[in-house]
Design an enzyme around this catalytic site. Structure first.
Site, PDB file in Angstrom:
ATOM      1  N   ALA A  23       0.835  -1.207   0.000  1.00  0.00           N
ATOM      2  CA  ALA A  23       0.000   0.000   0.000  1.00  0.00           C
ATOM      3  C   ALA A  23       0.876   1.266   0.000  1.00  0.00           C
ATOM      4  O   ALA A  23       1.847   1.334  -0.761  1.00  0.00           O
ATOM      5  CB  ALA A  23      -0.972  -0.036   1.172  1.00  0.00           C
ATOM      6  N   CYS A  24       0.561   2.228   0.861  1.00  0.00           N
ATOM      7  CA  CYS A  24       1.257   3.521   0.826  1.00  0.00           C
ATOM      8  C   CYS A  24       2.743   3.401   1.133  1.00  0.00           C
ATOM      9  O   CYS A  24       3.506   4.336   0.871  1.00  0.00           O
ATOM     10  CB  CYS A  24       0.631   4.495   1.822  1.00  0.00           C
ATOM     11  SG  CYS A  24      -0.970   5.045   1.288  1.00  0.00           S
ATOM     12  N   SER A  25       3.163   2.298   1.716  1.00  0.00           N
ATOM     13  CA  SER A  25       4.590   2.144   2.046  1.00  0.00           C
ATOM     14  C   SER A  25       5.347   1.365   0.980  1.00  0.00           C
ATOM     15  O   SER A  25       6.520   1.022   1.192  1.00  0.00           O
ATOM     16  CB  SER A  25       4.736   1.462   3.406  1.00  0.00           C
ATOM     17  OG  SER A  25       4.168   2.265   4.404  1.00  0.00           O
ATOM     18  N   SER A  66       1.997   5.410  -2.399  1.00  0.00           N
ATOM     19  CA  SER A  66       3.423   5.183  -2.117  1.00  0.00           C
ATOM     20  C   SER A  66       4.333   6.207  -2.785  1.00  0.00           C
ATOM     21  O   SER A  66       5.487   6.381  -2.384  1.00  0.00           O
ATOM     22  CB  SER A  66       3.819   3.783  -2.569  1.00  0.00           C
ATOM     23  OG  SER A  66       3.940   3.717  -3.969  1.00  0.00           O
ATOM     24  N   PHE A 117       3.876   6.000   5.100  1.00  0.00           N
ATOM     25  CA  PHE A 117       3.043   5.259   6.058  1.00  0.00           C
ATOM     26  C   PHE A 117       1.628   5.150   5.506  1.00  0.00           C
ATOM     27  O   PHE A 117       1.215   5.956   4.679  1.00  0.00           O
ATOM     28  CB  PHE A 117       3.037   5.971   7.422  1.00  0.00           C
ATOM     29  CG  PHE A 117       2.858   7.466   7.358  1.00  0.00           C
ATOM     30  CD1 PHE A 117       1.595   8.043   7.306  1.00  0.00           C
ATOM     31  CD2 PHE A 117       3.960   8.312   7.306  1.00  0.00           C
ATOM     32  CE1 PHE A 117       1.425   9.425   7.244  1.00  0.00           C
ATOM     33  CE2 PHE A 117       3.806   9.704   7.238  1.00  0.00           C
ATOM     34  CZ  PHE A 117       2.532  10.250   7.215  1.00  0.00           C
TER      35      PHE A 117
END
Ligand code: COA
Length: 374
Positions: A155-157, A334, A359
């Site tokens: 995901a965002c990381s 990300s 995060f």
């Protein structure tokens, strides 16, 4: 052991831009239409009325002013409310690979490298447009890179976890030079019909070149260390997946097939995890907060970044110490911290330190401690 460095970064920015005002006009037209079509259920109390969105709320709650997307026509059509990205035939480069090419070309140029120097391509993103073959292998072929390639999703990381993966392989000697690529088409998983989140995301692609310090020929950042952390949470979730057809009702127009979040809980729970994470990461490397020249943070929300910057530095950061790009790009999952890095790192002096930190869903946190090379 080899020392990994980041020697190039590049950003592909889509051609379509949507301002908050354009977005709100489209959403409000959709809400009016919905309320009219469902007037009897709404007046009977069986369905809640859809309230209007507002540009003032969006700026105050998030700091976002506009976002770039791959297609704005569908998103701004109150009868559609999602991007229109037609399926390409299998012989045509896929849309993520096409976005990746421009970002990779810019990153390679900055690193003074050609695709032939690369022996690892990681496509690390929140969403991948198909299950297989890996988009990364298509990017590897289109670029003419060597070695091997694979996709990953945290995901965002995803970008920072990808940088850790590539850095560790370079350290160990299994690869010589890597491209970590983050094509994010967040507009396709965003629920544009939900005013609580319709303003959050945009599309972009970032790319980062990592290589051995002994091979570097251009200004670069040494990767001193990386640190990743995950802690399970359902507060950011998307239930879409390959089991959809097999589940009764799975093919219906369901809210949980798009991005869902409990934004308030995310805000409260993620902030302390992230500030603790950055502080413990730098402490383990013997670095004091006042030695950090720059924080390239995940770009979800301005208030979140303000809070993290203050906690980490122990004071309100100067704007140049913690540059935000979310006002222009919105949350690009990300890619956000990498856009901030790509656009705001050339002025860092040799020997200076900085941290890239992302995060989000998982929860997941990834940080990369960098030192500007001589
Ligand atoms: N326009 C106008 N009002 C709106 C609105 C909109 N588009 N969306 C929500 N509102 C209303 C809500 O209904 C609520 O009204 P109420 O107080 O009468 O119930 C009020 O505004 C506040 O809504 P809330 O959702 O609590 O706002 P918020 O201040 O928490 O901001 C987020 C929302 C999503 C911006 C914020 O929670 C956030 O950034 N969270 C973390 C996001 C994040 O990092 N996610 C990671 C994704 S990868």
């Amino acid at each position: 052991m080899h020392t990994p460095v980041i020697s190039g970064s590049g950003v592909f920015t889509p051609a379509h831009v949507i301002t908050n005002d354009e977005l709100v006009v489209a959403f409000n037209a959709y809400a009016d239409r919905y309320n009219l079509e469902n007037a009897s259920e709404i007046s009977a109390g069986d369905l809640p009325e859809k309230a209007h969105s507002s540009s003032d709320f969006i700026v105050a709650a998030s700091g976002i002013h506009q976002r770039f997307v791959m297609d704005k026509t569908g998103i701004l059509d109150p009868g559609i409310m999602h991007p229109i990205l037609p399926q390409r035939d299998d012989e045509t480069p896929s849309i993520m690979a096409e976005m990746a090419l421009e970002a990779c070309t810019k990153a390679l140029e900055k690193a003074g490298k050609t695709a032939a120097d690369i022996d690892l391509v990681i496509v690390a993103a929140s969403n991948l447009e198909r299950a297989y073959p890996a988009v990364a292998i298509e990017v590897q072929a289109l670029l003419g890179a060597n070695g091997f390639a694979f996709d990953m999703n945290v995901a965002c990381s995803s970008a920072t976890f990808g940088i850790q993966t590539a850095s560790d392989m370079i350290r160990a000697g299994s690869v010589r030079a890597a491209l970590v690529v983050n094509p994010e088409i967040c507009s396709a998983h965003l629920e544009w019909r939900d005013r609580d989140c319709h303003f959050i995301f945009g599309d972009v692609c970032t790319a980062t070149v990592l290589e051995r310090k002994s091979d570097v020929t251009t200004p670069h950042f040494e990767v001193l260390s990386t640190k990743c952390l995950t802690q399970f949470s359902n507060n950011i979730r998307n239930n879409n997946g390959f089991l959809r057809r097999s589940r009764p009702g799975g093919m219906q127009d369901r809210r949980d097939m798009q991005f869902m979040q409990n934004g308030r809980k995310v805000f409260k729970e993620v902030l302390p995890i992230v500030s603790r994470h950055i502080l413990s990461h730098i402490e383990s490397e013997g670095v004091k907060p006042d030695q950090l020249r720059r924080l390239w943070l995940h770009q979800a929300n301005k208030a979140m970044n303000d809070f993290i910057g203050k906690k980490v530095l122990g004071r309100v950061p100067e704007p140049h110490e913690q540059p935000n790009i979310l006002q222009d790009y919105a949350n690009t999952s990300s890619a956000g911290s990498i856009i901030a890095f790509a656009k705001h790192s050339d002025d860092i002096a040799p020997g200076d330190l900085g941290v890239i930190c992302s995060f989000g869903a998982g929860y997941s946190v990834g940080s990369v401690l960098l030192k500007r090379g001589a």
